[in-house]
Write an enzyme that holds these catalytic residues in place. Structure first.
Site, mmCIF file in Angstrom:
data_model
loop_
_atom_site.group_PDB
_atom_site.id
_atom_site.type_symbol
_atom_site.label_atom_id
_atom_site.label_comp_id
_atom_site.label_asym_id
_atom_site.label_seq_id
_atom_site.Cartn_x
_atom_site.Cartn_y
_atom_site.Cartn_z
ATOM 1 N N ILE A 149 -3.517 -8.119 -5.159
ATOM 2 C CA ILE A 149 -2.487 -8.226 -4.095
ATOM 3 C C ILE A 149 -2.870 -7.133 -2.763
ATOM 4 O O ILE A 149 -2.993 -6.248 -3.394
ATOM 5 C CB ILE A 149 -0.653 -7.449 -3.793
ATOM 6 C CG1 ILE A 149 -0.581 -9.708 -4.903
ATOM 7 C CG2 ILE A 149 -0.033 -8.442 -2.746
ATOM 8 C CD1 ILE A 149 1.137 -9.603 -5.342
ATOM 9 N N ALA A 151 -1.609 -5.539 0.289
ATOM 10 C CA ALA A 151 -0.783 -5.613 0.629
ATOM 11 C C ALA A 151 -0.386 -4.690 1.964
ATOM 12 O O ALA A 151 0.264 -3.528 2.121
ATOM 13 C CB ALA A 151 0.832 -4.987 -0.626
ATOM 14 N N ALA A 177 -1.706 -4.232 -6.548
ATOM 15 C CA ALA A 177 -1.917 -4.146 -5.637
ATOM 16 C C ALA A 177 -2.497 -2.876 -5.149
ATOM 17 O O ALA A 177 -2.524 -1.373 -5.124
ATOM 18 C CB ALA A 177 0.004 -4.496 -5.087
ATOM 19 N N LYS A 178 -3.130 -3.446 -3.410
ATOM 20 C CA LYS A 178 -3.442 -2.295 -2.877
ATOM 21 C C LYS A 178 -2.187 -1.481 -1.890
ATOM 22 O O LYS A 178 -1.725 -2.939 -1.104
ATOM 23 C CB LYS A 178 -4.767 -3.032 -1.849
ATOM 24 C CG LYS A 178 -5.172 -1.583 -0.620
ATOM 25 C CD LYS A 178 -6.352 -2.305 -0.092
ATOM 26 C CE LYS A 178 -7.192 -1.523 1.034
ATOM 27 N NZ LYS A 178 -5.504 -1.324 2.085
ATOM 28 N N TYR A 179 -1.696 -0.704 -2.124
ATOM 29 C CA TYR A 179 -0.548 -1.014 -1.099
ATOM 30 C C TYR A 179 -0.547 0.666 -0.466
ATOM 31 O O TYR A 179 -1.128 1.147 -0.558
ATOM 32 C CB TYR A 179 0.205 0.154 -2.492
ATOM 33 C CG TYR A 179 2.224 0.019 -2.534
ATOM 34 C CD1 TYR A 179 2.759 -1.006 -2.934
ATOM 35 C CD2 TYR A 179 3.064 1.257 -2.438
ATOM 36 C CE1 TYR A 179 4.632 -0.530 -2.783
ATOM 37 C CE2 TYR A 179 3.280 1.107 -2.653
ATOM 38 C CZ TYR A 179 4.935 0.288 -2.280
ATOM 39 O OH TYR A 179 5.650 0.838 -1.855
#
Length: 328
Positions: A149, A151, A177-179
């Protein structure tokens, strides 16, 4: 035959997020075939040889929104073929609607990509129900793809709240997820219950790793300024975890953090997001490790003083990398 999917536990270390290198003249809307495939292949091979653990591509700075379909497919094939299974390669397949996203994601599977770095469609700000259903639909339609994801609240007009994370954690293909940021990290970790590996940015990795033991991977666009900086950060945090002595990792962050100072105009992430593509590509090219090339329209315009700040950030990152080489 169905491919074996990754799990959150499989996602570890330094994940380089890369640009889509462009040929000269790519800023002209009349340009076609803008992907510099030779530089793309050299970039991916160099990152893998330098020891990065995974490749993320075709997000915002990867210009997925400004490439033609043919250019996307050429770039995907170039980096997947270059990686040749040595590390996971995730490619961005976000389109303006679910059907086109599914079609492109299927093409990514055919090319051999490990996964997709997938944000929600960029038009109307989505509700949580809309965002969750989008990921469910893509996962159902393309069961052989691993999903990261993407994000990014500025890019997607969505704040990725805790109840979103709790629901997408139930989708088996969503593994990472790239957070962005650490302000809501602990409640988000509680919501996903270990099912998704959240990747903070390199500048937040030390702090995030100290907050929770599950944080053992991060994303880094700086890797293409000099990969040794990113792999050193990875290794020092791993060493600290193993020994309980965080002093070396903390000292290293004192050297790394100043490289971010001029990257964000007026210290603003929102302002940075307005000019994300030209700023990141200017930073990367100034680092001297690769040539990111010009930006594709319409995101090729940027104030010169902002660009110079980004270039200075890239030069500082590269200088740190050279210093680390000398210290070996």
């Amino acid at each position: 035959m169905a491919r074996e999917l990754l799990t959150a536990a499989d996602v570890k270390g330094a994940w380089a997020i890369v640009p889509t290198p462009a040929k000269e003249g790519a800023s002209d809307w009349r340009a076609t075939d803008t992907v510099n495939v030779d530089e793309a292949a050299r970039m991916v091979d160099g990152l893998i040889e330098a020891g990065v653990d995974g490749i993320l591509s075709m997000g915002t700075l990867g210009e997925a929104a400004t490439m033609t379909l043919d250019e996307k497919l050429v770039f995907m094939k170039t980096i997947v073929d270059t990686a040749a299974g040595r590390v996971p390669v995730f490619v961005g397949t976000t389109c303006i609607n679910t059907r086109d996203t599914i079609a492109l994601t299927r093409k990514a599977v055919d090319i051999g990509a490990t996964g997709t770095m997938l944000g929600v469609p960029m038009w109307c700000a989505p509700s949580v129900d809309v965002a969750v259903q989008f990921y469910k639909d893509v996962a159902e339609a393309v069961p052989d793809i691993n999903i990261a994801i993407y994000a990014n609240p500025e890019a997607f007009k969505f704040d990725f709240p805790r109840h979103f994370w709790g629901q997408v954690a139930e989708i088996p293909q969503v593994v990472t997820a790239k957070y962005i940021g650490v302000g809501t990290l602990l409640p988000d970790l509680a919501a996903i219950k270990g099912r998704i590996k959240l990747l903070p940015i390199d500048f937040d990795y030390y702090g995030a790793a100290r907050m929770d033991d599950s944080i053992d991977a991060f994303w880094t666009s700086g890797a293409v300024c000099h990969p040794l900086v990113s792999t050193t950060l990875r290794d020092l945090v791993a060493q600290a975890r193993a020994t309980g002595d965080w002093s070396k990792a903390k000292t290293f962050m004192g050297r790394l953090a100043p490289t971010a100072a001029t990257l964000f105009p007026n210290g603003s992430f929102k302002e940075f997001s307005t000019y994300n593509i030209p700023l990141e590509k200017a930073r990367m090219t100034a680092g001297g490790w690769m040539n990111a090339g010009p930006c594709r329209p319409p995101y090729h315009l940027c104030p010169e003083n902002y660009l110079e700040g980004a270039r200075n950030s890239g030069r500082m990152w590269a200088e740190l990398g050279k210093a680390l080489e000398a210290e070996r």
